[in-house]
Design an enzyme around this catalytic site. Structure first.
Site, PDB file in Angstrom:
ATOM      1  CB  SER A   1      -0.906   0.108   1.065  1.00 56.43           C
ATOM      2  OG  SER A   1      -1.485   1.115   1.608  1.00 56.43           O
TER       3      SER A   1
ATOM      4  CE1 TYR B   1      -5.012  -1.977   4.767  1.00 57.97           C
ATOM      5  CE2 TYR B   1      -3.363   0.115   4.471  1.00 57.97           C
ATOM      6  CZ  TYR B   1      -4.356  -0.957   3.879  1.00 57.97           C
ATOM      7  OH  TYR B   1      -4.554  -1.226   2.407  1.00 57.97           O
TER       8      TYR B   1
END
Ligand code: NDP
Length: 272
Positions: free
Chosen positions: A162, A175
């Protein structure tokens, strides 16, 4: 006369000229979280290049929809209900791919989730859920795929990171930890498995229009404008923006590329 190094390269690539180096005919790919969003788009790309696909996700209805879609492209496809936080389910998934299609060449570790909370309010159980789903599952699935890839004479592992593999933000502590871990795990696996002819790379998507971000857009009304302003390409990414990188990293075209993390982000990561 050509210098020796050029002769060597020409000789190595003689069997995979031109578009053939992207051909996945006869290859078998497992895509975790392959029933929607980025994973399904990567599955479509590899199916169009000739691969047979095993889609893994928890939701049986979404799994069945993905299989129908891949079959409609002319690909062989199967689905398995898997929660990637279960080690035995991940091992069973790789055995299922082998027994369904005879081999396993490609693994896309794409299943992922997010729980948006500040570091001071995220519970340990929420932290563990995000880490188990996004990072530990990629380790466990890769480990389970390894012997099958060795049997096949090599393989390709594609891990999904990401922009939060690179950056931090107040509400993504677990995350970003998981996605940062993906980048480092990718490098170590790449180093370990290069002698086995297994290439391990990561893809770092920018802001992509999927179920995951649609929810975030609902929760954060300012997000849409922020993404459009911050992304030099001036748009959200689409899941299909990942078809090309999936085929590239799954194919012979990337046989000397391993341990890399490649953004698919409309230049988000390199613009100030
Ligand atoms: P989606 O919500 O569309 O896809 C998430 C997928 O993960 C679903 O197929 C879901 O299937 C599966 N999944 C989630 N938890 C589990 C679990 N425990 N076991 C098995 N499967 C699971 O979102 P995206 O396509 O956006 O996300 C795909 C990946 O891309 C994720 O790793 C995400 O972090 C990453 N990413 C996304 C970005 C974006 O902007 N959209 C940006 C950067 C990275 P099911 O519900 O059936 O289990």
């Amino acid at each position: 006369m050509n210098p020796p190094s050029i002769i060597g390269i020409t000789g190595k690539l003689a069997g995979v000229r031109g578009m053939k180096m992207f051909d996945l005919t006869g290859k078998v790919a497992v895509v975790t979280g392959g029933n929607s969003g980025i994973g399904l788009a990567m599955a479509r790309g590899m199916a169009e290049a000739g691969a047979s696909i095993v889609v893994a996700g928890r939701n049986a209805e979404k799994n069945a929809g993905a299989v129908s879609e891949l079959n409609a492209l002319g690909a062989k496809a199967a689905a398995r209900e898997v929660d990637v936080t279960s080690e035995s389910a991940c091992a069973g998934l790789m055995d299922f791919a082998k027994s369904s299609f005879g081999r396993l060449d490609i693994l896309v570790n794409n299943a992922g989730t997010n729980i948006r909370k500040s570091p001071q309010s995220l519970t340990l159980s929420e932290w563990t859920t995000v880490l188990d789903t996004n990072l530990t599952s990629a380790f466990v699935c890769s480990q389970a795929a390894y012997p099958h890839m060795c049997d096949a004479g090599g393989g390709k592992v594609i891990n999904i990171g990401s922009m939060y593999s690179l950056f931090g933000a107040p509400m993504v502590v677990a995350y970003s930890a998981s996605k940062g871990g993906i980048v480092q795990m990718t490098k170590s696996m790449a180093a370990a498995w290069a002698p086995d002819n297994i290439q391990v790379n990561a893809v770092l998507p920018g802001w992509i229009d999927t179920d995951l971000t649609r929810q975030a857009r609902k929760d954060l009304p300012e997000l849409n404008d922020k993404v459009l302003t911050r992304t030099p390409a001036g748009r959200w990414g689409e899941p299909d923006d990942h078809k090309g990188i999936a085929v590239f990293l799954a194919s012979a075209a990337s046989d000397f590329i391993s341990g890399a993390s490649i953004p698919v982000d409309g230049a988000f990561a390199i613009s100030g």
